[in-house]
Design a protein around this motif. Structure first.
Motif, short mmCIF file in Angstrom:
data_model
loop_
_atom_site.label_atom_id
_atom_site.label_comp_id
_atom_site.label_asym_id
_atom_site.label_seq_id
_atom_site.Cartn_x
_atom_site.Cartn_y
_atom_site.Cartn_z
N TRP A 114 0.84 -1.20 0.00
CA TRP A 114 0.00 0.00 0.00
C TRP A 114 0.88 1.25 0.00
N ILE B 231 -9.29 2.26 -3.55
CA ILE B 231 -9.09 1.73 -2.20
C ILE B 231 -8.78 0.25 -2.36
N VAL C 109 -8.25 0.73 6.11
CA VAL C 109 -8.85 1.61 5.09
C VAL C 109 -8.80 3.06 5.54
N GLN C 110 -9.05 3.31 6.83
CA GLN C 110 -8.99 4.68 7.33
C GLN C 110 -7.58 5.25 7.18
N VAL D 25 -16.78 1.55 4.95
CA VAL D 25 -15.89 2.31 4.07
C VAL D 25 -16.65 3.43 3.39
N TRP E 212 -5.46 4.41 4.92
CA TRP E 212 -5.31 4.69 3.48
C TRP E 212 -5.96 6.02 3.11
N ARG F 286 -9.71 -4.25 9.57
CA ARG F 286 -9.81 -3.95 8.14
C ARG F 286 -10.26 -2.50 7.95
N TRP G 51 -13.84 1.41 -5.01
CA TRP G 51 -13.64 0.15 -4.29
C TRP G 51 -13.13 -0.88 -5.28
N ASN H 68 -8.27 -3.73 -1.60
CA ASN H 68 -9.05 -4.68 -0.82
C ASN H 68 -8.23 -5.15 0.39
N PRO H 69 -8.67 -4.83 1.62
CA PRO H 69 -7.98 -5.34 2.81
C PRO H 69 -8.38 -6.80 3.02
#
Length: 505
Positions: free
Chosen positions: A30, A71, A111-112, A155, A114, A107, A137, A73-74
């Motif tokens: 990432w 974004i 995302v936060q 998200v 990111w 997860r 997404w 995928n976690p």
């Protein structure tokens, strides 16, 4: 007027080969993608400079383009993603290890992180001609796990808190794609996945019906193959026709997938039939494209100036030139003819010397407009005793023998072959074997050049194959005693060894 005014940036794989879309990547990947995107000479800076250039040419110094960023995928099976909050603990997204609730929380935390990085780096970039309008997404379906919808909802809330839109482009068979609004996406386009092959054209109709049923649109998909392959060009046009026919061209969130540099290559092409594909895409973007269903054109094909109406036999001593012209060409510039000779691209009029390449050669001609038509021809470069003599004489004239006796001895065998050609197969075969043995002796003694040897050896192989073709064959056993595996008539090549014995291949 500018062509495309909004761009989606996404990454598919990290340098380590891990996939961003299916959830294989870790924090290291990432960070790599963020650094690549926001570097001083990275993707966003390059796009900003390109936008300024376009604005200057349009006399619009304030010209801007919209940007949507992905974004990743976690992945829900990742157990060692990395430390995103600085507490020294690598995050686990695996519910079987940390529990369902904690896995979902971790997860969401990733995302936060990111999103915070994107916001910070975007502000630091101070891009004068770019506008960040949304996030995308990357996972192309709602996860099949219990927490799949919950993650996307969470998200979505984070994206909307940034005053950005949330976009999605699921694949054609995506799990739970119908619930895109329920999980918080602002717009979605369904991938028909028709362009890439292996499906009937009704796939586009099915995709359009699904898209309209769920309030989505269809993505238009294409890549550089449409520049050289009539079948892919036809599929591209079918996408445009479908969008115009179903109304998806005129309304809704429209997305476009280009493989490689297809749009650019169409735009700069000097080929009118390809440049027209660029113009049609422009019309499609503006909702003015008109359906084109003109029938597949035909071409008249010529070999050395003679019309090619089907399979043809030519002496393999010839140099051939293949040309063509479109029948009833309407002058629109749309029609394009492409050719493959033995699987390789062939340009009209290119000379092909058949010396050393006897046997069957496949010519495939595709004539493409809105529809395409492909015709296959077989050109057989025939070997005979006379062609053997012609090649020997030619190589002698090119000083590819070191003695004068060498070509004479080969021609003696060829003359005897000619005497029995078509009348006595056994005697023809006898002198062909003699020719082959002599040829190998000359090669062993370095009396013949490698290129001349190889060409004449191909002549031998081809003539032996002709002798064996359609002859009955036998086998000492048949696998599983299955009749369908029993030997039939010979169609492969039979090799001849240095002692003149026949070896089946």
């Amino acid at each position: 007027m500018a062509f495309l005014t909004a761009f989606l940036y996404l990454g598919l794989a990290s340098p380590a080969g891990r996939d961003f879309g299916v959830g294989q990547t870790i924090l290291e990947d990432w960070k790599w993608y963020l650094d690549k995107t926001f570097a001083a000479t990275g993707d966003m800076q390059q796009l900003d400079e390109a936008t300024k250039e376009v604005g200057a040419k349009l006399n619009q110094p304030d010209h801007k383009v919209k940007v949507v960023l992905m974004i990743p995928n976690p992945g829900e099976h990742s157990n060692d993603f990395g430390d995103v909050d600085g507490d020294g603990v690598s995050e686990s997204f695996n519910a079987s290890v940390v529990g369902k609730e904690k896995a979902l929380e971790n997860r969401g935390k990733a995302v936060q992180w990111w999103l915070d990085q994107v916001r910070q780096r975007w502000q630091e970039g101070n891009y004068s001609n770019l506008e960040l309008v949304g996030m995308y997404w990357l996972e192309e379906q709602i996860s099949t796990s219990d927490t799949g919808p919950d993650l996307v909802k969470a998200v979505s809330g984070k994206v909307h808190d940034m005053n950005l839109k949330f976009f999605w482009i699921p694949h054609s068979l995506a799990y739970k794609s119908f619930m895109w609004k329920d999980v918080g996406f602002d717009a979605a386009a369904l991938q028909p996945n028709y362009f890439f092959g292996g499906m009937d054209s009704d796939r586009l109709e099915d995709a359009a019906n699904l898209a309209k049923q769920y309030g989505m649109s269809n993505e238009v998909e294409f890549d550089d193959r449409m520049l050289t392959d009539g079948a892919f060009r036809e599929r591209y046009i079918e996408y445009l026709n479908s969008g115009a026919a179903t109304g998806l061209m005129q309304k809704g969130f429209r997305a476009y997938y280009q493989g490689n540099n297809a749009v650019y290559n169409l735009g700069v092409s000097k080929d009118p039939s390809l440049r027209l594909m660029y113009d049609w895409l422009y019309q499609y973007l503006n909702g003015t494209y008109v359906i084109n269903n003109s029938p597949a054109p035909e071409a008249e094909v010529f070999i050395n100036g003679q019309t090619l109406n089907g399979d043809v036999v030519v002496p393999n001593t010839e140099t051939i030139h293949i040309t063509w012209k479109v029948k009833d060409d309407d002058g629109s510039g749309l029609t394009k003819v492409t050719a493959l000779l033995d699987g390789e691209p062939y340009t009209s009029g290119t000379p092909i010397d058949l010396a050393g390449i006897p046997g069957k050669h496949q010519l495939v001609i595709t004539v493409a407009a809105a529809k395409s038509k492909t015709t296959t021809y077989i050109i057989k470069a025939a070997s005979t005793a006379d062609t053997m003599k012609t090649h020997v004489k030619r190589f002698a004239g090119q000083n590819q023998f070191t003695t004068a006796d060498a070509p004479r001895s080969l021609n003696n065998y060829a003359e005897l072959m000619k005497r029995y050609e078509g009348t006595d197969a056994a005697l023809f075969d006898k002198y062909l074997k003699g020719f082959n043995v002599k040829l190998d002796q000359l090669a062993a003694d370095r009396i013949i050049s490698d290129s001349a040897y190889a060409a004449l050896k191909e002549e031998v192989y081809n003539l032996v194959g002709n002798l064996a073709e359609d002859k009955e064959t036998t086998a000492s056993s048949v696998e599983g005693s299955l009749e369908r595996l029993a030997p039939k008539k010979r169609r492969g090549r039979i090799l001849v060894d240095k002692m003149g014995e026949q070896l089946c291949q």
